[in-house]
Write an enzyme that holds these catalytic residues in place. Structure first.
Site, PDB file in Angstrom:
ATOM      1  N   GLY A   1      -7.001  -4.898   1.791  1.00 32.75           N
ATOM      2  CA  GLY A   1      -7.189  -5.396   0.431  1.00 32.75           C
ATOM      3  C   GLY A   1      -7.732  -4.357  -0.527  1.00 32.75           C
TER       4      GLY A   1
ATOM      5  N   GLY B   1       0.824  -1.208   0.000  1.00 29.75           N
ATOM      6  CA  GLY B   1       0.000   0.000   0.000  1.00 29.75           C
ATOM      7  C   GLY B   1       0.852   1.250   0.000  1.00 29.75           C
ATOM      8  N   SER B   2       0.203   2.387   0.268  1.00 29.48           N
ATOM      9  CA  SER B   2       0.931   3.664   0.206  1.00 29.48           C
ATOM     10  C   SER B   2       1.634   3.991   1.520  1.00 29.48           C
ATOM     11  CB  SER B   2      -0.042   4.798  -0.166  1.00 29.48           C
ATOM     12  OG  SER B   2      -1.105   4.846   0.774  1.00 29.48           O
ATOM     13  N   THR B   3       1.098   3.554   2.655  1.00 32.92           N
ATOM     14  CA  THR B   3       1.684   3.920   3.955  1.00 32.92           C
ATOM     15  C   THR B   3       2.980   3.143   4.212  1.00 32.92           C
ATOM     16  OG1 THR B   3      -0.616   4.126   4.658  1.00 32.92           O
ATOM     17  CG2 THR B   3       1.064   4.393   6.357  1.00 32.92           C
TER      18      THR B   3
ATOM     19  N   GLY C   1      -6.182  -2.124  -1.937  1.00 36.21           N
ATOM     20  CA  GLY C   1      -5.223  -1.992  -3.042  1.00 36.21           C
ATOM     21  C   GLY C   1      -4.977  -3.318  -3.747  1.00 36.21           C
TER      22      GLY C   1
ATOM     23  N   GLU D   1      -0.464 -10.848   2.552  1.00 35.51           N
ATOM     24  CA  GLU D   1      -0.385 -10.025   3.774  1.00 35.51           C
ATOM     25  C   GLU D   1      -0.876 -10.814   4.982  1.00 35.51           C
ATOM     26  OE1 GLU D   1      -2.797  -6.599   3.000  1.00 35.51           O
ATOM     27  OE2 GLU D   1      -1.157  -5.508   2.061  1.00 35.51           O
TER      28      GLU D   1
ATOM     29  N   ALA E   1      -3.716  -0.414   6.526  1.00 32.14           N
ATOM     30  CA  ALA E   1      -5.081  -0.947   6.616  1.00 32.14           C
ATOM     31  C   ALA E   1      -6.037   0.044   5.971  1.00 32.14           C
ATOM     32  CB  ALA E   1      -5.467  -1.164   8.075  1.00 32.14           C
TER      33      ALA E   1
END
Ligand SMILES: O=C[C@H](O)[C@H](O)[C@H](O)COP(=O)(O)O
Length: 237
Positions: A101, A32-34, A103, A109, A89
């Site tokens: 999920g 993800g982005s984080t 993304g 994961e 999350a």
């Protein structure tokens, strides 16, 4: 607004990494982005401290990040037991249950989280809900075997109500294909749910491979605000 959200992600990621990453660990790297900000912080510390980590990816994206930032790539065959995993999350409830999920990544994961002694979640404060479905309105992502997607949709609708929608790709004709070659169904629901019961129902539908419900898996969640403050929530039981 975008910058403020990103600042929150950075704050949560740095705090989680600084509090939990120690020399010589096997570390699960989420998607993800984080998580990008967590990997950046790990790489920054690695340069100064020579952390000697082995990083296990949860997706194609995570593997690329590990390479890009010069970290050591591992796998579950050589490191079946993971010290800690860090991941993002889509929404987190009062009991630190998660929807993941959004993304398109969830199965690897969940496997990595299940193999980890400690599982940490990092997010900006928008993800901090009391009840799942409050701010995340796109449903529960469910990975399904392509040949079974239609009966799975029908069965989910019959058993749980709501609306099970096949996720379509945006830059390709047809459905989204996961890193594992499967389809995704998003189960759109209304109102509060008994999530353990929902998970049991979904896991019993033949063709469902995994769900994006991460129940009783997370030890600590870090929520970053635009001003750099971080709210830390630890699982009660
Ligand atoms: O499918 C993607 C993963 O489950 C992500 O960890 C989740 O969607 C959160 O991503 P982000 O950090 O971009 O909010």
């Amino acid at each position: 607004m975008a910058d403020a959200v990103e600042a929150g992600k950075v704050a949560a990621a740095r705090r989680a990494v600084d509090e939990n990453i120690k020399k010589g660990q096997v570390v699960g790297i989420g998607s993800g982005s984080t998580i990008v900000f967590a990997v950046q912080r790990i790489a920054e510390r690695n340069k100064k401290e020579e952390l000697n980590l082995v990083c296990i990816p949860t997706s194609f994206q995570a593997r690329q990040l590990i390479h890009e930032y010069g970290l050591t790539l591992g796998n579950l065959e050589t490191s079946p037991e993971i010290d800690i995993a860090i991941d993002g999350a889509d929404e987190v409830d009062d009991d630190i249950n998660l929807i993941k999920g959004g993304g398109g990544c969830l199965m690897q994961e969940k496997i990595i989280a299940s193999c980890s002694k400690k599982f940490f979640v990092i997010a900006d404060t928008r993800k901090n809900s009391r009840v799942l479905g409050t701010t995340w309105r796109k449903g529960v992502p469910i990975e399904v075997l392509p040949m079974a997607y239609k009966p799975v949709q029908l069965k989910i609708n019959q058993l749980l109500g709501g609306n099970a929608v096949l996720r379509m790709a945006s830059k390709k004709a047809g459905p989204v294909i996961t890193d594992n070659g499967n389809f995704l169904i998003d189960w759109e629901f209304e109102g509060a749910q008994d999530w353990m019961a929902v998970e049991r129902v979904l896991q019993n539908v033949p063709g469902v491979i995994e769900t994006g419900l991460f129940l009783n898996m997370t030890h600590v969640a870090y929520f970053g605000s635009p001003d750099g403050q971080v709210l830390v929530r630890t699982r009660k039981n």
